[in-house]
Design an enzyme around this catalytic site. Structure first.
Site, short mmCIF file in Angstrom:
data_model
loop_
_atom_site.label_atom_id
_atom_site.label_comp_id
_atom_site.label_asym_id
_atom_site.label_seq_id
_atom_site.Cartn_x
_atom_site.Cartn_y
_atom_site.Cartn_z
N ASN A 83 -6.27 -0.90 3.45
CA ASN A 83 -5.17 -0.09 2.91
C ASN A 83 -5.82 0.89 1.92
O ASN A 83 -6.30 0.48 0.86
CB ASN A 83 -4.20 -1.03 2.21
N ASN B 97 3.45 7.86 -1.84
CA ASN B 97 3.10 7.63 -0.45
C ASN B 97 2.37 8.83 0.12
O ASN B 97 2.33 9.91 -0.49
CB ASN B 97 4.37 7.38 0.37
N CYS C 237 3.01 -0.75 -4.93
CA CYS C 237 2.06 -0.93 -3.84
C CYS C 237 1.09 -2.02 -4.28
O CYS C 237 0.32 -1.81 -5.23
CB CYS C 237 1.33 0.38 -3.55
N GLY C 238 1.12 -3.16 -3.62
CA GLY C 238 0.32 -4.30 -4.05
C GLY C 238 -1.17 -4.07 -3.96
O GLY C 238 -1.93 -4.33 -4.90
N ASN C 239 -1.64 -3.57 -2.82
CA ASN C 239 -3.07 -3.29 -2.69
C ASN C 239 -3.49 -2.12 -3.56
O ASN C 239 -4.59 -2.11 -4.11
CB ASN C 239 -3.42 -3.01 -1.23
N ASN D 168 10.29 -1.08 4.76
CA ASN D 168 9.10 -1.38 5.53
C ASN D 168 9.44 -2.49 6.52
O ASN D 168 10.34 -3.31 6.27
CB ASN D 168 7.98 -1.86 4.61
N GLU E 175 4.83 1.02 7.48
CA GLU E 175 5.18 1.41 6.11
C GLU E 175 5.92 2.73 6.06
O GLU E 175 5.48 3.73 6.63
CB GLU E 175 3.91 1.52 5.25
N CYS F 12 -0.95 -4.28 3.93
CA CYS F 12 0.10 -3.93 2.99
C CYS F 12 0.27 -5.11 2.04
O CYS F 12 0.63 -6.21 2.49
CB CYS F 12 1.42 -3.63 3.71
N GLY F 13 0.00 -4.90 0.75
CA GLY F 13 0.06 -6.00 -0.20
C GLY F 13 1.47 -6.53 -0.41
O GLY F 13 1.70 -7.74 -0.37
N THR F 14 2.44 -5.63 -0.63
CA THR F 14 3.82 -6.10 -0.80
C THR F 14 4.35 -6.68 0.51
O THR F 14 5.20 -7.57 0.49
CB THR F 14 4.73 -4.96 -1.29
#
Length: 301
Positions: free
Chosen positions: A17, A72, A81-83, A202, A230, A240-242
């Protein structure tokens, strides 16, 4: 002739990501300028190429080390965004922010449009690569979603859906084979469905490969395979982290996994989700995985 503005940037990725990262403490781009910049540099082949743009800003108050701003690839706002947060945490640690612990790790606290987060940059993660663990606030309450059988029930796959908030909007679909799903077709249909308007959602397709074993003192992590479409990228991303958080929590919520340590296999690499189950929901939620610097460069604006 006006002189070009030279903007330094760092290209980073977390399990594939990928992001363009800016130190906005010095650049001072506004939200609108960051949105325009993301739309310019994130498209592949004609730009740097990335799933989104991360900007490190001064903190909103004394309780945080910095402020994370994220856009984005199309320039739209993403609350979390987790990552990206894990990559920006390591970027901040390399810039000297945060607090070093006795074991050599760096702890950072930061604000996002999705709330306040904290992260631990592991002792081996202050160079070009290494693991970063993100502490995540409590998620939204999972809810079942009906009415997508024609979209996702491909080749006889059973695809019950769960809607959940993990810093941004996610729908999780459990399928028998993630590789068999035409995500480029199904993703936009779910993403733009009226019930998720106006923000959209997502879409994650998930297969549980192992439910895990919660027997103590010996336990085995649960394992799931995940692919994510996404919004804002408007396509599948390598990770995708989330989405990993959403998939793991939805699998636990529906009784598909028995363990609160979940190994999440995504096309670009593996992430680990952990949490503590409780009567009123989960707590102590974390997301861990690699966060890597790919290269540094400059843009002429």
């Amino acid at each position: 002739m006006p002189r070009a503005l030279v903007v330094p940037f760092t290209k980073m990725n977390g399990a594939g990501n990928d992001f363009v990262v800016l130190d906005n403490r010095f650049l001072r781009f506004s939200d609108d300028e960051l949105a325009a910049l993301a739309a310019r540099v994130c498209p592949r082949r004609v730009g740097v190429g990335a799933d989104g743009l991360l900007a490190l800003d001064d903190p909103d108050d004394a309780g945080a080390d910095f402020r994370m701003r994220y856009r984005n690839a199309d320039g739209s706002l993403a609350t979390m965004c987790g990552n990206g947060a894990r990559c920006l945490a390591r970027f901040a640690a390399r810039a000297g922010l945060g607090r070093q612990t006795p074991d050599g790790s760096v702890l950072v606290t930061f604000d996002t449009d999705g709330g306040r987060y904290a992260a631990r940059v592991m002792a081996d993660g202050r160079g070009a690569s290494g693991a970063v663990r993100l502490d995540v606030p409590a998620p939204g309450e999972p809810a079942d979603v009906d009415g997508f059988e024609d979209v996702l029930a491909l080749d006889g796959q059973d695809a019950p859906l769960v809607r959940i908030w993990t810093g941004t909007e996610h729908v999780v679909a459990f399928v028998s084979d993630v590789a068999a799903v035409d995500l480029e077709r199904a993703g936009p249909l779910v993403r733009h469905d009226d019930r998720f308007a106006p923000a959209g959602t997502n879409l994650n397709v998930v297969h549980v490969t192992s439910p895990g074993a919660a027997t103590k003192p010996v336990s085995e992590p649960a394992r799931i395979a995940v692919r994510t479409f996404e919004k804002g990228v408007e396509g599948e991303t390598l990770a995708c982290g989330t989405g990993a958080l959403a998939a793991a929590l939805a699998a636990y919520h529906t009784g598909r996994i028995a363990e609160s340590v979940v190994e999440v296999q995504m096309p670009g690499g593996d992430l680990v989700v952990t949490f503590r189950p409780g009567f009123s929901g989960v707590s102590q939620l974390t997301l861990e995985g690699p966060a890597e610097t790919v290269y540094e460069g400059t843009l002429e604006m």
